[in-house]
Scaffold this active site. Structure first.
Site, PDB file in Angstrom:
ATOM      1  N   ASP A   1     -15.220  -5.939   1.197  1.00 52.17           N
ATOM      2  CA  ASP A   1     -14.865  -5.968   2.767  1.00 52.17           C
ATOM      3  C   ASP A   1     -16.046  -5.881   3.783  1.00 52.17           C
ATOM      4  O   ASP A   1     -16.948  -5.265   3.483  1.00 52.17           O
ATOM      5  CB  ASP A   1     -13.914  -4.380   3.144  1.00 52.17           C
TER       6      ASP A   1
ATOM      7  N   ASP B   1       0.747  -1.211  -0.054  1.00 55.65           N
ATOM      8  CA  ASP B   1      -0.231  -0.206   0.256  1.00 55.65           C
ATOM      9  C   ASP B   1       0.832   1.338  -0.050  1.00 55.65           C
ATOM     10  O   ASP B   1       1.926   1.243   0.636  1.00 55.65           O
ATOM     11  CB  ASP B   1      -0.965   0.167   1.329  1.00 55.65           C
TER      12      ASP B   1
END
Length: 244
Positions: free
Chosen positions: A129, A7
């Site tokens: 998610d 990330d």
């Protein structure tokens, strides 16, 4: 397979705790060297998230993304604020292998169905998610700040008509915690959706976690923080997956 994850926020490798931008840890890594090593060890695909793009698509880290693509020929799947066909075309043109679609799978379902038809199910990964309460897997979007009334199962059913193939499923409570993955979650969804190639994400901290996840029959495991913090090496992770 094992999918190493990076990330990036403001050009630096970072991990967030449960998606919280206020709880972040930056890592001083030599990305180029990491990618060389991963290629050498036989990594088949990398997972990349542009956290600037996630927050604001106008702030996409384009120069960084171009650099990363020029570093390696390992296929890369990219996520972070991908909202339009223009975004997708631009990322494919840069050389990314797959795009990861999150919030739009909830807020713009007609378009996402169209993308699955246009680009093919091998090019699109849905990132779903979940917050799990009483075994109800409710999906959260927009950097996990917004809860929805959709369940994981409902969304997979909705997109199955377009030959959905790749689903990256994260238990939000596990993300960035090194507290172990939610094995029960993956056992359940793999058993229910036999045509989906699930990517498990969140909580992996030991080689035993890899073994446990492989036994659920998920297709892939995304590993970020454990590799960045050298809990084990990519070589050990790959060997563990192949052996199991």
């Amino acid at each position: 397979m094992i999918i190493p994850a990076f990330d990036f926020l403001e050009g630096k490798a970072v991990r967030l705790h449960q998606g919280n931008y206020l709880e972040k840890k930056f890592y001083d890594i030599d990305l180029y060297q990491n990618l060389i090593n991963y290629k050498k060890q036989g990594v088949k695909i990398i997972h990349l998230v542009d956290l600037n793009g996630t927050k604001n698509i106008k702030n996409r880290q384009l120069n960084l993304l171009k650099d990363i693509i020029s570093y390696t020929n390992i296929p890369i799947q990219i996520g972070g604020g991908i909202r339009t066909e223009k975004d997708i075309n631009m990322l494919f043109k840069l050389g990314f292998k797959r795009v990861v679609i999150g919030s739009s799978a909830i807020t713009n379902q007609i378009e996402v169905k169209k993308w699955l038809r246009i680009y093919g199910s091998n090019k699109i990964v849905l990132a779903l998610d979940v917050k799990i309460i009483n075994n109800i897997k409710k999906i959260s979007i927009n950097g996990w700040l917004q809860d929805t009334n959709f369940t994981l199962e409902e969304i997979i059913d909705i997109f199955s008509s377009e030959n959905l193939k790749h689903v990256l499923c994260t238990d939000i409570s596990k993300d960035g915690t090194l507290s172990g993955p939610n094995i029960t979650l993956y056992k359940e969804i793999v058993k229910k959706f036999k045509n989906i190639k699930f990517q498990a994400s969140g909580g992996v901290s030991t080689l035993s976690d890899i073994i446990s996840l492989k036994q659920t029959r998920v297709n892939s495991i995304i590993i970020g923080r454990s590799l960045l913090e050298k809990k084990f090496t990519i070589k050990e992770a790959l060997k563990c997956w192949q052996k199991e």
